[in-house]
Write a protein that holds these residues in place. Structure first.
Motif, PDB file in Angstrom:
ATOM      1  N   ASP A 108      -1.393 -14.190  -3.922  1.00  0.00           N
ATOM      2  CA  ASP A 108      -1.076 -14.653  -2.572  1.00  0.00           C
ATOM      3  C   ASP A 108      -0.592 -13.565  -1.632  1.00  0.00           C
ATOM      4  O   ASP A 108      -0.515 -13.786  -0.424  1.00  0.00           O
ATOM      5  CB  ASP A 108       0.000 -15.742  -2.641  1.00  0.00           C
ATOM      6  N   LEU A 109      -0.211 -12.393  -2.137  1.00  0.00           N
ATOM      7  CA  LEU A 109       0.373 -11.357  -1.289  1.00  0.00           C
ATOM      8  C   LEU A 109      -0.504 -10.124  -1.164  1.00  0.00           C
ATOM      9  O   LEU A 109      -0.059  -9.101  -0.646  1.00  0.00           O
ATOM     10  CB  LEU A 109       1.751 -10.942  -1.835  1.00  0.00           C
ATOM     11  N   ALA A 110      -1.743 -10.191  -1.642  1.00  0.00           N
ATOM     12  CA  ALA A 110      -2.633  -9.023  -1.613  1.00  0.00           C
ATOM     13  C   ALA A 110      -3.155  -8.778  -0.197  1.00  0.00           C
ATOM     14  O   ALA A 110      -3.474  -9.713   0.536  1.00  0.00           O
ATOM     15  CB  ALA A 110      -3.794  -9.227  -2.577  1.00  0.00           C
ATOM     16  N   ALA A 111      -3.249  -7.510   0.184  1.00  0.00           N
ATOM     17  CA  ALA A 111      -3.765  -7.143   1.501  1.00  0.00           C
ATOM     18  C   ALA A 111      -5.285  -6.995   1.452  1.00  0.00           C
ATOM     19  O   ALA A 111      -5.891  -6.877   0.387  1.00  0.00           O
ATOM     20  CB  ALA A 111      -3.124  -5.839   1.964  1.00  0.00           C
ATOM     21  N   VAL A 112      -5.888  -6.978   2.617  1.00  0.00           N
ATOM     22  CA  VAL A 112      -7.344  -6.916   2.717  1.00  0.00           C
ATOM     23  C   VAL A 112      -7.887  -5.645   2.067  1.00  0.00           C
ATOM     24  O   VAL A 112      -8.919  -5.673   1.383  1.00  0.00           O
ATOM     25  CB  VAL A 112      -7.767  -6.985   4.200  1.00  0.00           C
ATOM     26  N   GLU A 113      -7.187  -4.515   2.248  1.00  0.00           N
ATOM     27  CA  GLU A 113      -7.709  -3.241   1.728  1.00  0.00           C
ATOM     28  C   GLU A 113      -7.871  -3.256   0.217  1.00  0.00           C
ATOM     29  O   GLU A 113      -8.918  -2.849  -0.308  1.00  0.00           O
ATOM     30  CB  GLU A 113      -6.784  -2.085   2.143  1.00  0.00           C
ATOM     31  N   GLU A 114      -6.848  -3.725  -0.506  1.00  0.00           N
ATOM     32  CA  GLU A 114      -6.980  -3.722  -1.966  1.00  0.00           C
ATOM     33  C   GLU A 114      -7.953  -4.786  -2.459  1.00  0.00           C
ATOM     34  O   GLU A 114      -8.617  -4.604  -3.481  1.00  0.00           O
ATOM     35  CB  GLU A 114      -5.629  -3.855  -2.659  1.00  0.00           C
ATOM     36  N   TYR A 133       4.728  -5.280   0.597  1.00  0.00           N
ATOM     37  CA  TYR A 133       4.193  -5.278   1.968  1.00  0.00           C
ATOM     38  C   TYR A 133       4.987  -4.403   2.920  1.00  0.00           C
ATOM     39  O   TYR A 133       4.469  -3.960   3.951  1.00  0.00           O
ATOM     40  CB  TYR A 133       4.103  -6.713   2.505  1.00  0.00           C
ATOM     41  N   THR A 134       6.255  -4.129   2.603  1.00  0.00           N
ATOM     42  CA  THR A 134       7.057  -3.244   3.441  1.00  0.00           C
ATOM     43  C   THR A 134       6.828  -1.781   3.108  1.00  0.00           C
ATOM     44  O   THR A 134       7.392  -0.909   3.773  1.00  0.00           O
ATOM     45  CB  THR A 134       8.548  -3.563   3.281  1.00  0.00           C
ATOM     46  N   GLU A 135       6.015  -1.508   2.092  1.00  0.00           N
ATOM     47  CA  GLU A 135       5.843  -0.145   1.591  1.00  0.00           C
ATOM     48  C   GLU A 135       4.430   0.396   1.783  1.00  0.00           C
ATOM     49  O   GLU A 135       4.055   1.395   1.184  1.00  0.00           O
ATOM     50  CB  GLU A 135       6.208  -0.109   0.100  1.00  0.00           C
ATOM     51  N   LYS A 136       3.633  -0.285   2.623  1.00  0.00           N
ATOM     52  CA  LYS A 136       2.261   0.171   2.822  1.00  0.00           C
ATOM     53  C   LYS A 136       1.759  -0.242   4.201  1.00  0.00           C
ATOM     54  O   LYS A 136       2.225  -1.219   4.783  1.00  0.00           O
ATOM     55  CB  LYS A 136       1.351  -0.400   1.737  1.00  0.00           C
ATOM     56  N   ASN A 137       0.806   0.535   4.697  1.00  0.00           N
ATOM     57  CA  ASN A 137       0.074   0.160   5.896  1.00  0.00           C
ATOM     58  C   ASN A 137      -1.104  -0.690   5.435  1.00  0.00           C
ATOM     59  O   ASN A 137      -2.008  -0.185   4.765  1.00  0.00           O
ATOM     60  CB  ASN A 137      -0.427   1.403   6.630  1.00  0.00           C
ATOM     61  N   ALA A 138      -1.084  -1.959   5.775  1.00  0.00           N
ATOM     62  CA  ALA A 138      -2.072  -2.871   5.205  1.00  0.00           C
ATOM     63  C   ALA A 138      -2.478  -3.922   6.230  1.00  0.00           C
ATOM     64  O   ALA A 138      -1.759  -4.196   7.200  1.00  0.00           O
ATOM     65  CB  ALA A 138      -1.511  -3.550   3.958  1.00  0.00           C
ATOM     66  N   THR A 139      -3.631  -4.511   5.990  1.00  0.00           N
ATOM     67  CA  THR A 139      -4.190  -5.534   6.878  1.00  0.00           C
ATOM     68  C   THR A 139      -4.059  -6.908   6.229  1.00  0.00           C
ATOM     69  O   THR A 139      -4.356  -7.065   5.045  1.00  0.00           O
ATOM     70  CB  THR A 139      -5.670  -5.245   7.162  1.00  0.00           C
ATOM     71  N   PHE A 140      -3.616  -7.874   6.994  1.00  0.00           N
ATOM     72  CA  PHE A 140      -3.566  -9.271   6.568  1.00  0.00           C
ATOM     73  C   PHE A 140      -4.214 -10.124   7.652  1.00  0.00           C
ATOM     74  O   PHE A 140      -4.268  -9.727   8.824  1.00  0.00           O
ATOM     75  CB  PHE A 140      -2.132  -9.743   6.335  1.00  0.00           C
ATOM     76  N   VAL A 141      -4.700 -11.283   7.273  1.00  0.00           N
ATOM     77  CA  VAL A 141      -5.290 -12.224   8.227  1.00  0.00           C
ATOM     78  C   VAL A 141      -4.509 -13.530   8.106  1.00  0.00           C
ATOM     79  O   VAL A 141      -4.429 -14.104   7.021  1.00  0.00           O
ATOM     80  CB  VAL A 141      -6.788 -12.462   7.937  1.00  0.00           C
ATOM     81  N   ASN A 142      -3.930 -13.983   9.216  1.00  0.00           N
ATOM     82  CA  ASN A 142      -3.092 -15.185   9.129  1.00  0.00           C
ATOM     83  C   ASN A 142      -3.937 -16.452   9.110  1.00  0.00           C
ATOM     84  O   ASN A 142      -5.170 -16.406   9.146  1.00  0.00           O
ATOM     85  CB  ASN A 142      -2.041 -15.191  10.234  1.00  0.00           C
ATOM     86  N   LEU A 143      -3.302 -17.595   9.056  1.00  0.00           N
ATOM     87  CA  LEU A 143      -4.035 -18.855   8.886  1.00  0.00           C
ATOM     88  C   LEU A 143      -4.967 -19.175  10.046  1.00  0.00           C
ATOM     89  O   LEU A 143      -5.929 -19.925   9.898  1.00  0.00           O
ATOM     90  CB  LEU A 143      -3.056 -20.010   8.641  1.00  0.00           C
ATOM     91  N   GLU A 144      -4.716 -18.582  11.216  1.00  0.00           N
ATOM     92  CA  GLU A 144      -5.621 -18.796  12.350  1.00  0.00           C
ATOM     93  C   GLU A 144      -6.894 -17.965  12.233  1.00  0.00           C
ATOM     94  O   GLU A 144      -7.859 -18.207  12.953  1.00  0.00           O
ATOM     95  CB  GLU A 144      -4.952 -18.379  13.665  1.00  0.00           C
ATOM     96  N   GLY A 145      -6.844 -16.925  11.364  1.00  0.00           N
ATOM     97  CA  GLY A 145      -7.910 -15.932  11.346  1.00  0.00           C
ATOM     98  C   GLY A 145      -7.574 -14.728  12.201  1.00  0.00           C
ATOM     99  O   GLY A 145      -8.437 -13.913  12.506  1.00  0.00           O
ATOM    100  N   ASN A 149       3.271  -2.188   8.680  1.00  0.00           N
ATOM    101  CA  ASN A 149       3.521  -0.750   8.760  1.00  0.00           C
ATOM    102  C   ASN A 149       4.549  -0.372   7.711  1.00  0.00           C
ATOM    103  O   ASN A 149       5.490  -1.120   7.459  1.00  0.00           O
ATOM    104  CB  ASN A 149       4.029  -0.369  10.152  1.00  0.00           C
ATOM    105  N   ARG A 150       4.346   0.774   7.114  1.00  0.00           N
ATOM    106  CA  ARG A 150       5.223   1.186   6.023  1.00  0.00           C
ATOM    107  C   ARG A 150       6.614   1.515   6.540  1.00  0.00           C
ATOM    108  O   ARG A 150       6.791   2.343   7.419  1.00  0.00           O
ATOM    109  CB  ARG A 150       4.631   2.405   5.304  1.00  0.00           C
ATOM    110  N   GLU A 186       0.263   2.648  -3.734  1.00  0.00           N
ATOM    111  CA  GLU A 186      -0.448   1.637  -2.965  1.00  0.00           C
ATOM    112  C   GLU A 186      -1.632   1.133  -3.774  1.00  0.00           C
ATOM    113  O   GLU A 186      -2.303   1.894  -4.468  1.00  0.00           O
ATOM    114  CB  GLU A 186      -0.910   2.218  -1.627  1.00  0.00           C
ATOM    115  N   ASP A 187      -1.910  -0.145  -3.654  1.00  0.00           N
ATOM    116  CA  ASP A 187      -2.867  -0.799  -4.540  1.00  0.00           C
ATOM    117  C   ASP A 187      -4.286  -0.278  -4.396  1.00  0.00           C
ATOM    118  O   ASP A 187      -5.011  -0.124  -5.380  1.00  0.00           O
ATOM    119  CB  ASP A 187      -2.832  -2.311  -4.302  1.00  0.00           C
ATOM    120  N   TRP A 188      -4.727  -0.006  -3.160  1.00  0.00           N
ATOM    121  CA  TRP A 188      -6.081   0.510  -2.995  1.00  0.00           C
ATOM    122  C   TRP A 188      -6.224   1.874  -3.655  1.00  0.00           C
ATOM    123  O   TRP A 188      -7.287   2.190  -4.223  1.00  0.00           O
ATOM    124  CB  TRP A 188      -6.455   0.595  -1.503  1.00  0.00           C
ATOM    125  N   ALA A 189      -5.157   2.686  -3.606  1.00  0.00           N
ATOM    126  CA  ALA A 189      -5.204   4.019  -4.217  1.00  0.00           C
ATOM    127  C   ALA A 189      -5.278   3.915  -5.742  1.00  0.00           C
ATOM    128  O   ALA A 189      -5.947   4.725  -6.399  1.00  0.00           O
ATOM    129  CB  ALA A 189      -3.980   4.829  -3.793  1.00  0.00           C
TER     130      ALA A 189
END
Length: 693
Positions: free
Chosen positions: A321-327, A563-575, A581-582, A592-595
């Motif tokens: 539930d907490l994964a960002a788009v990049e990873e 989420y406070t430790e990476k620059n990451a993209t999320f999409v909220n329930l509206e889209g 921001n880190r 970071e997960d993508w790395a």
């Protein structure tokens, strides 16, 4: 428009404006304590006094309307003076009066450094007092684990009372007594029950109410401030992360009119200690049934040995539930290169398929669009717990002009009047067939809104429920060229972004539940899914931040960044596409997960084609262009999607709907690691048991 003269500057303002608003339009600064733009006018503190030409005495600008001003003797516009000698003397008198009973706590007060009273006493007060008597003393009160009281400092502005009564919709605080004996209290000194109660400490201008968990921990000038967004639910509230060094100390709201206005939930604010507790700070490898610390090389070698020897049909990947788009994009790309089709992000088992269209899983009217609805039907959802700030917006709409709100599901207190229609799908069928009075309410509305919750979709008959709700929305005219009145309320920050990426089973692939079955897979990549039990038999690679359920089941643990430790993209329930921001760095060897996935791809012999976050985002935007439009909601064809959903059909069973969030405070690994939220959860359960009795 009405013409006014403010300190010699002529301005045109709407007649319904107050003098305070008119003065601010003219660029004049008006001090205030009780006035707040989002609360009703109280006129308690009188700090906003201004001189109105022709008035016998200074007037309270927050409570005096422009339309009540009289023109001059020759018809000239009303004139307001905010810097005259009369105004200055009036403000000094009010400040002296407010400080009569205020204790000299500034050196030890938690509010010091961001205290409105301190700042305005400096700007508008005097350096002495004529009061020589003893100061009033008020007994401190217990109002819960989140807000600490120091009621000797209270100036009776009633901001806290008005917020809870008007915005939160609960009668948790009120005033007793009169004059100098007036006290703000919870009456029986019971804990406040609102999930938004922390906002009262933000609103308090004097330090009478402060955040208890952060008391005496930090001063504002010690903090570095980073703008970010919240991931505790799918709303995507705007927040500010305040850190001292590499440690996050507090989370405060930011203003975003389209989403959270300037409020945040208590879970968002007080998950801070959960970011520090039970953190995974190094890789682990299971040997002889026990996890031991390992190097990155050892962990990757173990993963490579298992993965290379496994049939791709026996390999799977799940997303929490907490994964960002990049990873998620990196994991999907890696799984695609391995030929894996067993992918899924629908941790709750929602009956949603991205092939139906984005409108099948997004909140299509958007959050501000709720204010345009004139009838609302809630199906299998409790927005107060699942999306607290969205529920605030529904209450705001009700306060603007009462409207009909119908609820199908659990009978709960939503903080605004509503009609309880029934518990399950048979009620939805009755409304759709016109056998229920609420169907006439929806048909008679010009902009009806049907909101379907995750609790209704994460059942075996979820597709049939979605189809029935879509057909109802179509039949009552909820979807037109001017109004998108069909909405799905997601509860997880990662869900919409993962569905946008198509992280669902490919042809012949297994879904989330099937992959969790014992013996279903040989290798399972788990990207932060902590709310599911994974059966025996699979070699589980867990990539996450906390020692939660996912890490307990894992054979290899790869420590990731919160989420406070990476620059990451999320999409909220509206889209709506948003970015964090880190504010600090992950602990120990965590990355970071993508790395992590990029490094793992090298060992697996399927090297991903990006070496930096910038390169990853360029590849992401090339394949999914809408992720590049930050803070925007990509337009979708809601009517076509609703038509598709309405045609799905299916038979719904008669079991009652259940909320997707049984415990508001403990919904993810970060929240479950928080001592503060654990105490809140315990109090909420106790309160629920007492109410049941």
């Amino acid at each position: 428009m009405t013409k006014l003269i403010v300190d010699g500057t002529e301005v045109d303002v709407p007649a319904e404006y107050t003098l305070l608003q008119a003065c601010e339009v003219a660029g004049a600064e008006i001090p205030r304590f009780c006035f707040h733009e989002r609360l009703s006018i109280a006129g308690n503190c009188r700090m906003c006094l201004v001189e109105l030409k022709g008035a016998p005495k200074p007037v309270a600008s927050c409570a005096y309307a422009v339309k009540d001003c009289r023109p001059g003797p020759n018809g000239e516009p009303p004139e307001i003076l905010t810097r005259s000698g009369t105004t200055k003397k009036a403000r000094e008198g009010v400040m002296e009066f407010l400080l009569i009973n205020h204790p000299l706590d500034c050196p030890i007060c938690d509010q010091g450094g961001h205290c409105d009273l301190q700042d305005q006493a400096m700007a508008y007060g005097v350096d002495s007092t004529r009061y020589g008597e003893n100061k009033r003393a008020v007994e401190e009160k217990y109002i819960g684990p989140l807000v600490r009281t120091a009621m000797n400092r209270c100036i009776h502005c009633t901001r806290c009372v008005r917020f809870l009564a008007e915005v939160a919709g609960v009668p948790d605080l009120g005033a007793i007594g009169r004059g100098e004996d007036m006290e703000i209290t919870s009456y029986l000194e019971s804990a406040m029950g609102s999930e938004l109660q922390g906002n009262v400490a933000d609103l308090c201008p004097v330090g009478a109410l402060v955040h208890k968990p952060q008391s005496y921990e930090v001063r504002p000038w010690e903090l570095s401030k980073t703008e970010s967004i919240d991931v505790m639910d799918a709303v995507g509230c705007a927040i500010r992360v305040d850190a001292r060094g590499r440690e996050v100390m507090q989370i405060e709201p930011r203003v975003n009119e389209d989403i959270n206005e300037e409020w945040i939930s208590d879970k968002t604010r007080h998950a801070v200690d959960g970011l520090r507790a039970q953190r995974l700070d190094r890789p682990y490898l299971r040997e002889n049934g026990r996890l031991r610390p390992a190097s990155w090389g050892e962990a990757f070698a173990a993963i490579a040995a298992k993965t290379k020897s496994a049939d791709p049909k026996r390999v799977g990947a799940i997303v929490g539930d907490l994964a960002a788009v990049e990873e998620i994009y990196a994991l999907k790309t890696l799984m695609g290169s391995l030929g894996v089709t067993n992918l899924d992000c629908r941790q709750a088992g929602e009956a949603i398929d991205p092939a139906w269209g984005r409108a099948a899983y997004a909140f299509n009217p958007t959050i501000p669009g709720i204010e345009d609805a004139d009838a609302i039907l809630l199906v299998g959802t409790n927005p107060r717990l699942e999306a607290s700030l969205l529920n605030v917006r529904i209450r705001k709409r009700w306060r603007m002009a009462p409207l009909a709100v119908g609820l199908i599901g659990e009978a709960v207190d939503l903080t605004y009047p509503h009609t309880y229609l029934g518990a399950g799908p048979e009620t939805l069928a009755d409304i759709a067939a016109g056998r229920h009075s609420f169907s006439e309410v929806l048909k008679g509305a010009s902009r009806p809104l049907v909101i379907v919750g995750t609790g209704a979709l994460s059942r075996p008959d979820g597709a049939a429920i979605l189809a029935a709700a879509a057909k109802l929305a179509k039949d009552v005219g909820a979807v037109t060229s001017e109004w998108n009145g069909f909405a799905v309320l997601q509860t997880a920050a990662a869900r919409v972004g993962a569905l946008d990426l198509g992280f669902v089973p490919g042809e012949g692939g297994l879904d989330f539940a099937a992959m969790a079955e014992p013996g279903a897979l040989d290798v399972l990549f788990n990207l932060g899914a902590d709310e599911v039990e994974i059966g025996a038999g699979a070699f589980v690679i867990y990539q996450g931040t906390h020692g939660d359920r996912g890490a307990t089941r894992a054979d290899v643990i790869l420590p990731g960044a919160a989420y406070t430790e990476k620059n990451a993209t999320f999409v909220n329930l509206e889209g709506r596409v948003q970015t964090t921001n880190r504010a600090g760095f992950p602990p120990g060897d965590a990355r970071e997960d993508w790395a992590i996935l990029r490094a793992l791809s090298d060992v697996l012999g399927k090297r991903l084609a990006f070496d930096s976050l910038g390169a990853l985002r360029r590849a992401l935007y090339a394949e999914y262009p809408h992720f590049a439009a930050l803070d925007a909601v990509a337009p979708v064809d809601v009517a076509a999607t609703v038509e598709t959903l309405a045609g799905l059909g299916g038979e719904a069973n008669r079991s009652s709907f259940a909320s997707a969030v049984p415990d508001f405070y403990l919904t993810n690994a970060i929240a479950r690691a928080s001592r503060v939220l654990a105490e809140c959860s315990s109090l909420a359960r106790t309160r629920g048991l007492e109410a049941a009795e």
